[in-house]
Every structure is written in C-alpha cells, then in structure tokens.
Design an enzyme around this catalytic site. Sequence first.
Site, PDB file in Angstrom:
ATOM      1  N   CYS A 170     -21.346   7.157  19.234  1.00 20.11           N
ATOM      2  CA  CYS A 170     -22.216   5.987  19.259  1.00 20.11           C
ATOM      3  C   CYS A 170     -22.426   5.484  17.845  1.00 20.11           C
ATOM      4  O   CYS A 170     -21.957   6.078  16.876  1.00 20.11           O
ATOM      5  CB  CYS A 170     -23.557   6.324  19.901  1.00 20.11           C
ATOM      6  SG  CYS A 170     -24.568   7.463  18.917  1.00 20.11           S
TER       7      CYS A 170
ATOM      8  N   CYS B  97     -23.912   7.907  15.359  1.00 20.39           N
ATOM      9  CA  CYS B  97     -22.937   8.855  14.795  1.00 20.39           C
ATOM     10  C   CYS B  97     -22.232   8.230  13.602  1.00 20.39           C
ATOM     11  O   CYS B  97     -22.022   8.881  12.573  1.00 20.39           O
ATOM     12  CB  CYS B  97     -21.893   9.240  15.848  1.00 20.39           C
ATOM     13  SG  CYS B  97     -22.561   9.927  17.372  1.00 20.39           S
TER      14      CYS B  97
ATOM     15  N   CYS C  59      18.885  29.661   1.475  1.00 20.50           N
ATOM     16  CA  CYS C  59      19.003  30.765   2.427  1.00 20.50           C
ATOM     17  C   CYS C  59      17.658  31.014   3.098  1.00 20.50           C
ATOM     18  O   CYS C  59      16.648  30.384   2.783  1.00 20.50           O
ATOM     19  CB  CYS C  59      19.474  32.035   1.722  1.00 20.50           C
ATOM     20  SG  CYS C  59      18.288  32.629   0.490  1.00 20.50           S
TER      21      CYS C  59
ATOM     22  N   CYS D 187      14.707  31.737   0.836  1.00 22.32           N
ATOM     23  CA  CYS D 187      14.042  30.545   0.282  1.00 22.32           C
ATOM     24  C   CYS D 187      13.025  30.011   1.280  1.00 22.32           C
ATOM     25  O   CYS D 187      11.903  29.643   0.909  1.00 22.32           O
ATOM     26  CB  CYS D 187      15.067  29.458  -0.042  1.00 22.32           C
ATOM     27  SG  CYS D 187      16.340  29.934  -1.216  1.00 22.32           S
TER      28      CYS D 187
ATOM     29  N   ASP E 125      -0.626 -25.732   0.438  1.00 22.55           N
ATOM     30  CA  ASP E 125       0.382 -26.035  -0.564  1.00 22.55           C
ATOM     31  C   ASP E 125       1.493 -26.804   0.150  1.00 22.55           C
ATOM     32  O   ASP E 125       1.748 -26.570   1.329  1.00 22.55           O
ATOM     33  CB  ASP E 125       0.921 -24.734  -1.154  1.00 22.55           C
ATOM     34  CG  ASP E 125       2.141 -24.956  -2.003  1.00 22.55           C
ATOM     35  OD1 ASP E 125       2.060 -25.724  -2.971  1.00 22.55           O
ATOM     36  OD2 ASP E 125       3.200 -24.377  -1.680  1.00 22.55           O
TER      37      ASP E 125
ATOM     38  N   ASP F 167       2.522 -20.070  -0.371  1.00 22.58           N
ATOM     39  CA  ASP F 167       3.617 -19.099  -0.283  1.00 22.58           C
ATOM     40  C   ASP F 167       4.158 -18.651  -1.630  1.00 22.58           C
ATOM     41  O   ASP F 167       4.946 -17.717  -1.686  1.00 22.58           O
ATOM     42  CB  ASP F 167       4.769 -19.685   0.530  1.00 22.58           C
ATOM     43  CG  ASP F 167       5.538 -20.755  -0.249  1.00 22.58           C
ATOM     44  OD1 ASP F 167       4.883 -21.509  -0.987  1.00 22.58           O
ATOM     45  OD2 ASP F 167       6.769 -20.820  -0.114  1.00 22.58           O
TER      46      ASP F 167
ATOM     47  N   ASP G 272       0.571 -19.916  -6.132  1.00 22.78           N
ATOM     48  CA  ASP G 272      -0.511 -20.082  -5.153  1.00 22.78           C
ATOM     49  C   ASP G 272      -1.481 -18.908  -5.159  1.00 22.78           C
ATOM     50  O   ASP G 272      -2.548 -18.989  -4.541  1.00 22.78           O
ATOM     51  CB  ASP G 272       0.071 -20.224  -3.737  1.00 22.78           C
ATOM     52  CG  ASP G 272       0.882 -21.492  -3.571  1.00 22.78           C
ATOM     53  OD1 ASP G 272       0.513 -22.513  -4.185  1.00 22.78           O
ATOM     54  OD2 ASP G 272       1.896 -21.471  -2.848  1.00 22.78           O
TER      55      ASP G 272
END
Length: 818
Positions: A26, A29, A93, A96, A511, A707, A711
């Site tokens: 809720c 919480c 191996c 490792c 633009d 873009d 801008d």
Amino acid sequence: MPSASEKHHAHQPTHEVELTLTGLSCASCVGRAERALAAVPGVTEPRVNLATHRAHLRLTDPAALPRATEALARAGYPAEPVHTTLEVQGMTCASCVGRVERALTALPGVSAAAVNLAAGRADITHDAGVAAETLAQTVTAKGYPAQLRADHAAHAGHLHHDDEATTLRRNFLIALALTLPVFIAEMGGHAVPAFHHWLMGAIGTPTLWLAELVLTALVLAFPGRVFFRIGIPALLKGAPEMNSLVALGAGAAFLYSTVVTLAPGLLPETARHVYFEAAAVIVTLILLGRWLEARAKGQASAAIRRLVELAPDHAVVVRDGIEARVAVADLQPGDLLRLAPGERVAVDGLITEGSGLIDESMLTGEPVPVTKSPGDAVTGGTVNGNSALTYRVTATGADTALARIVRMVEDAQAAKLPVQALVDKITRVFVPVVIGLALLAFLLWLAFGGGLAPAFVAAVAVLIIACPCAMGLAVPVSIMVGTGRGAELGVLFRRGDALQRLAEARVVAFDKTGTLTQGAPALTALATEGITEDEALRLTASAEIRSEHPLAAALVAAARGRGLPLAEAQGVQASAGRGLTATVDGKTLLIGNLRALQEVGIDPEPSLLDRATVWSADGATPVHLAVDGRHAAAFALADPVREGSAGTIRALHDLGIQTVMISGDVQATADAVGRQLGIDRVIGGVLPDGKLAAVREMGKGSVFVGDGINDAPALAAADTGIAIGTGTDVAIESADAVLIGGDPAGVVTAIRLSRAVMRNIRQNLFWAFAYNAALIPVAMGALVPLGGPQLSPMLGAAAMALSSVFVVTNALRLKRAP
C-alpha cells in the site's frame, strides 16, 4: 516545473541503483520504504513504486548500497536476490572453475555461483547489496579477468508480477478451502434455520466453535501469515501500514472469538458471539483482491515484457566461413549474421548482403515495412520480410536500441508525478488516523449502550475497510500502463513526470529542418520548354553527378528515382555561387541560378521565369538549365515537408494548442513553410541561442520539438522537450520524450496519451479517496441511528479488495489510449 538547470543536473553521470522489493502492499509501505532509504547516508532521491515493486535510488557513495538493503530489510521490505552474469577470461580447466566459484561464494551476500568453462561465464545469485562490480573485481583479483555481461536477462524483473500472482493464487485457494466450511457453518445457519438446527443437533455449539477455531487458525497461520509477519512489526515500530490494519482486524476477530470459545466466563453472556468467519473471510477476500491486482499489474507491465521478448534467443552467425546457431548473448560487435525470411533481427547491425523489407512497427508504430539494402541499419527485434539478408553486428546487450527503449520506459514508470506528492502526504498519516477512528468507534458504541459485540464489530470494520491500497496504486499503475502504451505507439517518455507536464501543454514549438521537413533538399517541381522532363533531368543529373553540392545530389537522386540512364559528362566547370557548365551527349549545358544565365546573355523563357518566381515565394530554390544557349528547364529544389506535418498541425489546433515554428532559415523561407502547414507563428533567422530565448518566452506549458544538436538547449529549457528519434543523440538526451520514428504526428499521440493518463489518474484518485470518505463513517455505524445497517467486516474486506481491483482495472483501459 523543473528548470533548465535542474534538467541539466539530471543528465549528469550518477551512480543509480534499482532494487526489486518484497512486502509492498500500500501507499504507507511506499512511504515507509522511502523514509528508510532516505535515512541512509550516501543515498539520495529514493523513489519506491508500488505498481512495479521497484526502488530507484542514487548513491553518492557506492558503499551505501549494503546499508540501504539492510535498512529495507529492517523496515520489512527486503530486496529480492539479484542474478548477475559475468564474462570470465583465462579459465582453462575444472580447477580454474573451482577457484572462481570458491572466490565468489566466499563473498558475504553471495548465495550461489555457477561457472561454465565452455561459455566463459559465471552466473551468480546474491543479495542486492552486493555490487556487480565487486563480483567482477573479486574474480579478476584471482587472475581471471571478468566483466559484467549486459544482456536482456537484466529485465527478468518483469516476470515479478507473474510470480507474485502465482503465489497469491495458491495462498488464496488454500485460504478458500479452509474458510468455506467456517463460512457455510455460520452464515448458512443464519440464512437457513433448518440447517442451523440440524448442525447444532449433530455436533453441538462447543464442538462447532472448536472446529471453526482450528480452521481459522490455519488460515491465519499459513496463507494469512504475511499480514502478521509484516504488519505487526510495523505496528510495534510505530509505523503502521495496510498489513497492520488487516492484522489488527482479523487478529482481533480471532482472539475475541477464541476467548468466547475457550473461556466464555470472561465475557458477559450477551457478548458471547464468535467471529471466526469474519477473520477467515477477511483474509481470504483480501488475498483474492491481491491476486486479481497482481494479475492486472502483470497485464499493465505487458508492454515492456513484449518488448523484452521481441529479441530472439538464438541467431545464425558466420565465422571462418562456417554457419553456426549460437545464443544471442554470445554475439559480439563485428559478427556476421544470416537473417532468414520471416525471422526476427537478433541485435542491431548494418546490412552487408541482400535487400528487402523490414517490419519496424515494434519501434515506430508504423505498419508499413521499410526497404533495407547494404549499408542500411537494422534493429534487434524487428521482423524480416521475404528476403534472405546478411548483416554485421554493431551493438549487443544493453547497447542495442531495444535495450535502451526498455530502460527508458522503466525509468519513466519509476518516476513520481507532482500529483503523487499530495497522495504521499495523506497516506503518511492515513493509517494512524484509521486506527484512531477504529478506537473511537469502539468507545462510542460502548458509551451509547451498543454493547461490547457491536462495538467490536464496528472497530474491526473500520480497520478493514480503510486499507489504503487503492490510494497507493492510483498514480503509479496509470503511469505504468500509459508509458507502456506509449512505447507501443512509438512514443518514449524518458522521464515519467513529462506525462503530467505534457498534459498541460498550451503551445508547441517545432524546429523546421529535420522535424517538420525531411532535412535534405529534394526536387519538388520541374518545368520545361521544348524538351521533355525526363531528358532535362537526365542531362542535368549527368553533369551534376560528380558535384558535392546538396542541390546537385538532390537532382541526381531525382533522376535515379525515375530510373534515367546517366551519360558521361565532359568539360565540367563549376563557378561558386553561379552553377556549372558541361558537355553531355554533344550538348552544351549551363546549370545555375538566373544570374548565371543572364551573365552569358541567355534570355530567360517567360513561362519558366514565372514558375521560378512562384517557387521562390514558396521557399524553394530555383535551378535553371540552358541547352546549347537556350533556356530549356527550371527545377524547384526545397527541403520537402514531412508527409505527416500538416496533419500534425491541424490535430494540435483541434486540441486547442497554439503552434510555433522556429527556424534558422531566412524569414521568407520559414514563412513559406509556415503558410503551407498552417502554423500560427513563424520565427525565422534564429541561431541556437535565439531558439533558447524563444522557448523561454513561451513560459509555462511550452513544448519544443527538435532533432539536432543545436536544438538541445531549447529541448532542455522547454517545460517538455520532445526529440525526433531519427535525430542526434545529444537532442535525444536533452529531451523528456522521444518519438522513435521521424513522424511529427507522434507529438499529437504523446499529448493525447498524457491527457488520457492524467484523466485516468484523477479518476483513480477520486475513487480511492471518495471510497474511504464515504465508507469509513458507515463502518463506524453512522447509519445505525438513522435506521440503517451496521457494516459487516466481511463486506468491508470485499469492498476494500474491490477498490484496489477497480483502480488497476481502470488503469488498464489506457492500453487502448489515446
């Protein structure tokens, strides 16, 4: 409204962490978890989202992460274990493998580590407080260089709601099986007196009550223990929340009934009633509500899940001339991949062989497939058409466009809208107030002679009916569904609070170049005199093919678009600011502006000159062609308006929004485009600083759409910045929302969607607050003096569960927006 400086600060590199929390139920919480995080030194800006169960926080000190997870655990909302995958080099191996596994499992907080020698990979399960960098450093220190592996597995958290729904469904069914006999025995006896008499005669009241005690105890101890496990510690710490209310209500009903059953002499005879069915039904109904809520929240996050699942798990890679099917997680930039017809693109790349259509609707929302040929980019998750293609990998894992989109949507879903602040303030004091009202109802009933049993029923009913689940879900679940829907429509909200600001938009500034127009010159009109259009264009393109001028490239592209065969040009000579001369197929050509014709004594054809004058007034650049000393053709070259631009402007006007175009072009050219599109106000001849000033003058409710790199300042300064997804990375990073495709119509979609989300939030908040305001007095017994009923705790539990389900279901309507 965030200032430009605040936005700029938000873009600075920060150490951000995301945790998936358990136990959230809720708004109380959420507030408690946020306060626990905020109290940890080194943690800033904690945000907890009830709908996603995720916590986002920024760390000024990486060492604060373990302290943050400890604080969450103490508050009763521990973070879920994290699964991390490392790429490990140098293992040769089994020895490792053993060394790496032992090094990892020796770390505090690491519960499991599995190392795969063949794949060079380590899969680790650990506490959220253990940083992935720590794991990699530990393995590297043992002599095996390791790094974090970034792939889509990082988004497995989206299955959280599915797992939660499965657990809640199981708990609900167990509770239902145990509750039904209790409910039938008590309520069936009230509804059918004959059944009551038969039952009393068969087993008697003491035995019946003992059986109900055992069954109810099982309900509370197993499926219902979550309420007590979280709610009672929260109550004892002085920070009660929704689970505390359920634990108090159901626990009080059970304890009262247990005293009546086992020690009836402690109570007056008139108060000897049992409420086992109320305790059991309360838990069962709330579990049902939570199950339905989790299912609905799973649907709410389905948009991201679908995005994550778009990328295939395997791909066909070509290495040393041999094709092999490998896991996508094992791909590296530079790999060469085969793409069969109808197959999904595995990761981002560039086409190297073949050409065909790619369905990019998952990215742009546009249903029309896009033609791709060698050199063109393809995006992971998109769908190949009927052609076999080969492409080279350019990005994998978290670097792909699909992964970036998922991260953007996740970040937006985690955001808190300004309207949420009011909800947080109310819910912080709501639960303590409810407990106080329950106690008040109990005392009032006793004071006015209602008796112990009715007073007890009123107190329990208040506790149960007032759970603030719906309040906590009202805002975040709408954001979740709305941002997911935006991703499906090609609109990405990089910051969730942009949803609220965009809904308040009153002026949208664009633009021009690359936003409302295509961003590159193209042939828009052609007129000839004494020669065919194709011949004029063929001769011109043959002479211009070696020129690097953008206008020349537009003429060559137009000729190729018509499939015209180009000839070899001789004696090509260019004159800056005028044009060029050349010989093609034995014909002497002069290509340039009107002054170039006049300087060599060529008389312009009146009809062609008139057409060129009209084109100039419309913002196009006229280019003239003379063949063997005679004016033969005129071409209009302009940056064409995007196909959807005019419709976008009309749609914005229909929404009551003013439109502005800001351009670096001269005022006359900008005005011509503005007239063509029906834009309210056109500002031409503007430098980047001028764009910034123009946007600031618009004030509150401003939106800027652009873009390019130039801008970026205006995008950051506007109330809401929207970047065209085909634009530069700088522009996208400066924006609050991104249109994945290049169509400016996405601006209309974004505004409509944001308005729909805010309308949905207002509906949810009204329901959540009005529900409590209306039913808490009823639960206290306000209708009883007027001859009305006293609200049963069972009905209160049903109403409370219905409230949360209503809020989530209402938010799901946004899946069909705008």
